[in-house]
Motif scaffolding. Structure first.
Motif, mmCIF file in Angstrom:
data_model
loop_
_atom_site.group_PDB
_atom_site.id
_atom_site.type_symbol
_atom_site.label_atom_id
_atom_site.label_comp_id
_atom_site.label_asym_id
_atom_site.label_seq_id
_atom_site.Cartn_x
_atom_site.Cartn_y
_atom_site.Cartn_z
ATOM 1 N N LEU A 1 0.820 -1.216 0.000
ATOM 2 C CA LEU A 1 0.000 0.000 0.000
ATOM 3 C C LEU A 1 0.852 1.263 0.000
ATOM 4 C CD1 LEU A 1 -2.750 -1.066 2.569
ATOM 5 C CD2 LEU A 1 -3.048 -0.765 0.103
ATOM 6 N N ILE A 2 2.108 1.159 0.437
ATOM 7 C CA ILE A 2 2.973 2.352 0.502
ATOM 8 C C ILE A 2 4.135 2.300 -0.487
ATOM 9 C CG2 ILE A 2 2.375 2.927 2.879
ATOM 10 C CD1 ILE A 2 4.916 1.531 3.792
ATOM 11 N N TYR B 1 -3.986 1.881 -6.438
ATOM 12 C CA TYR B 1 -4.956 0.805 -6.191
ATOM 13 C C TYR B 1 -4.326 -0.527 -6.601
ATOM 14 C CZ TYR B 1 -8.023 4.836 -5.995
ATOM 15 O OH TYR B 1 -8.574 6.040 -5.670
ATOM 16 N N ILE B 2 -4.071 -1.377 -5.619
ATOM 17 C CA ILE B 2 -3.362 -2.629 -5.879
ATOM 18 C C ILE B 2 -4.112 -3.493 -6.886
ATOM 19 C CG2 ILE B 2 -2.618 -4.786 -4.792
ATOM 20 C CD1 ILE B 2 -1.730 -3.197 -2.384
ATOM 21 N N ILE B 3 -5.442 -3.400 -6.886
ATOM 22 C CA ILE B 3 -6.241 -4.191 -7.813
ATOM 23 C C ILE B 3 -5.881 -3.879 -9.266
ATOM 24 C CG2 ILE B 3 -8.139 -2.499 -7.859
ATOM 25 C CD1 ILE B 3 -8.597 -6.300 -7.997
ATOM 26 N N MET B 4 -5.339 -2.662 -9.519
ATOM 27 C CA MET B 4 -5.007 -2.237 -10.884
ATOM 28 C C MET B 4 -3.550 -2.522 -11.266
ATOM 29 S SD MET B 4 -7.914 -1.169 -11.862
ATOM 30 C CE MET B 4 -7.687 -0.217 -13.371
ATOM 31 N N ARG B 5 -2.800 -3.151 -10.384
ATOM 32 C CA ARG B 5 -1.405 -3.477 -10.674
ATOM 33 C C ARG B 5 -1.328 -4.811 -11.415
ATOM 34 N NH1 ARG B 5 1.510 -1.617 -4.935
ATOM 35 N NH2 ARG B 5 0.694 0.534 -4.976
ATOM 36 N N ASP B 6 -1.641 -4.741 -12.682
ATOM 37 C CA ASP B 6 -1.595 -5.896 -13.581
ATOM 38 C C ASP B 6 -2.275 -7.134 -12.979
ATOM 39 O OD1 ASP B 6 -0.144 -4.108 -15.051
ATOM 40 O OD2 ASP B 6 1.562 -5.429 -15.401
ATOM 41 N N PRO B 7 -3.577 -7.046 -12.723
ATOM 42 C CA PRO B 7 -4.283 -8.185 -12.112
ATOM 43 C C PRO B 7 -4.301 -9.405 -13.022
ATOM 44 C CG PRO B 7 -5.845 -6.567 -12.943
ATOM 45 C CD PRO B 7 -4.488 -5.935 -13.062
#
Length: 569
Positions: free
Chosen positions: A138-139, A184-190
């Motif tokens: 998250l950071i 948004y972690i969900i958008m990091r190449d899911p």
């Protein structure tokens, strides 16, 4: 079910739909309920069912039932059948045929190819652990996969190889190419597709690659023409991916996703994963155990479809997560059963009482109401003799100042019958009371006692009119408000969540119940009773046998749980 006359709660989703329909007069509301067939439905799902089906009914729209069956490892046809039965039991009917995400697998595959051709997806060969590490936190931003810059042609070939089974599980996956530095972690190449060599309950062995939920979900909504896609708040960030996929594929329809707060119920576990742990450890018997808040468990415990719908209506739809009082759920069923449950007497923890001044062959029949305020529910007969059962807790051998029931030298009234006075007791060699010897005042039937106070009233059953039965008294499964939040949630189990009593009901009541449960038409319908002074009960149609009925306590006559906790505090 015609809901046009039903008062629907005025909530933010209702207002959104109302505004959308006002702005677009040609819009036909189309919602969906999309369960994953990897467990039984619970009270939280009932809230979603209520929202989607009631809105569709209210605006003469449609509500689809679609099983999001994208993970054959966890799914089972028994869950599909249970879900269908639960929805019907709750009083709803889905639009036309049942849908499955699996029926769109070929279309989904084509849309995935489209993303590859637009250089918006690539085949990655990092391990699960590496993908997790590269994703960042998250950071801290994520790191691009070394396979991210493969060319389009190579990715298309590798994706086809995945489809044809040329890779082992975990050896390759398809990922969207979005932004590894997104906040948004969900958008990091899911991940969009993974390899699973497992027979699917709908497609058998036709596929060995399966779309991830996020990829299948939005496209399935689009294919089915869903206008409003409702989900709980934990999918709020997923909405970004939902919209990204729709915007970057050639779908012709764009559903709108809206989020609402999931149902969190005090003293309850609703997580399917944690319910499975309870079953595996034999803490509960199965998915329909009356101590858990699955729809099957609530039904077996004696909850009705209307009581669950009323509960969903009362709690409303909000955007704020909060813990709902369990007593509200109990209030809904208690209010309903108070109006319709047949009153009768049952003794759960019996002790024998002998009326010495009545002849052994004496028998009297009383006609009593099935409901004190509803004469239309009829009457039934009870038999009075000189030997009866009463509850152990209704007699005290030793004097207690505030005890208002039967004790040596005191009087009580037998429900619908006479005033009696306890004079002595008999015990066995171990000092256990075997019989209470009483005098019966035969001048007090239906009359107030002369020159003395009105005594307390207790229930009873004649020994000659008794039939042995089992009674299961249920309480909360957990002792704390929010066991879902506890890592070691099993440490907070209530050891008294189920207490089994062996007592008696009236013979005629047993005969009537046996006749009814053998009737195929009503075999799957609950039979409700208020056992006077004890609680509301239903027949357990799973475990009851011909020679011995089992009764589940649906709810107590009042909220005894919170009263006890208040006293303890």
């Amino acid at each position: 079910m015609n809901n046009k006359n039903n008062k629907y709660n005025n909530n933010f989703i209702y207002n959104i739909v109302k505004q959308d329909l006002k702005e677009n007069k040609c819009l036909l509301l189309h919602t969906r309920f999309p369960p994953e067939p990897n467990g039984y439905l619970h009270i939280g799902h009932a809230k979603s069912i209520y929202l989607n089906f009631e809105l569709a009914n209210l605006y003469n729209g449609y509500c689809n039932l679609r099983f999001d069956d994208t993970n054959p490892i966890k799914e089972n046809i028994k869950y599909i059948n249970s879900i269908k039965n639960d929805i019907k039991w709750l009083g709803y009917q889905w639009n036309k045929k049942i849908h499955y995400s699996s029926e769109y697998f070929l279309q989904l595959y084509r849309y995935a190819e489209e993303l590859i051709k637009k250089d918006l997806a690539y085949v990655d060969q990092l391990t699960k652990e590496q993908i997790r590490k590269y994703r960042g936190t998250l950071i801290t931003a994520g790191t691009n996969s070394p396979y991210r810059n493969r060319n389009i042609e190579e990715n298309l070939k590798l994706f086809e190889k995945m489809k044809k089974g040329h890779f082992n599980e975990g050896e390759a996956c398809l990922r969207a190419k979005i932004d590894m530095s997104s906040p948004y972690i969900i958008m990091r190449d899911p991940v969009l597709y993974r390899i699973i060599y497992k027979k699917h309950h709908q497609t058998n062995n036709q596929w060995c690659i399966y779309p991830m939920y996020d990829f299948a979900h939005c496209i399935s909504d689009s294919i089915e023409g869903i206008t409003h896609s409702f989900c709980t708040l934990e999918f709020q960030d997923n909405k970004r991916l939902y919209n990204w996929i729709l915007e970057n594929t050639s779908v012709s329809h764009y559903p709108k996703q809206y989020e609402f707060a999931r149902l969190n119920l005090k003293y309850s576990i609703l997580s399917k994963r944690k319910i499975k742990i309870l079953i595996e450890k034999k803490i509960i018997n199965n998915w329909d155990d009356p101590r858990i808040q699955t729809i099957s468990g609530l039904r077996r415990k004696g909850y009705t479809p209307s009581s669950i719908r009323e509960f969903c209506k009362k709690i409303g739809i909000t955007k704020q997560n909060n813990l709902i009082e369990f007593s509200m759920l109990e209030y809904c069923i208690r209010s309903e059963l108070n109006a319709k449950a047949i009153r009768t007497m049952a003794v759960l923890d019996p002790i024998k009482l002998y009326l010495y001044n009545i002849d052994d062959n004496y028998q009297e029949i009383f006609t009593v109401p099935n409901h004190p305020k509803k004469p239309e529910l009829g009457t039934h007969e009870i038999i009075f003799t000189n030997t009866i059962y009463i509850e152990k807790e209704d007699f005290k051998e030793k004097y207690e100042k505030n005890y208002k029931r039967l004790k040596i030298g005191s009087e009580i009234r037998l429900r619908y019958a006479y005033i009696i006075k306890a004079e002595k007791i008999e015990k066995d060699i171990n000092g256990n009371i075997t019989q209470i010897i009483c005098f019966c005042d035969l001048n007090t039937l239906g009359k107030k006692p002369i020159n003395r106070k009105n005594p307390a009233v207790i229930h009873w059953i004649s020994v000659k009119n008794s039939h042995i039965s089992e009674f299961r008294l249920y309480e909360k499964l957990f002792n704390i408000h929010n066991p879902e939040q506890e890592k070691n949630f099993l440490s907070f189990l209530n050891p008294n969540s189920m207490i089994v009593k062996n007592g008696f009901i009236e013979k005629k009541i047993n005969e009537k119940i046996q006749t009814k449960i053998n009737n195929i038409e009503i075999k799957n319908k609950n039979l409700f009773f208020q056992f006077e002074r004890v609680g509301y009960f239903c027949v357990d149609l799973v475990d009851s046998k011909k020679n011995k009925l089992i009764f589940n306590r649906t709810v107590s006559l009042r909220d005894t749980w919170n009263n006890k906790k208040a006293k303890n505090n």
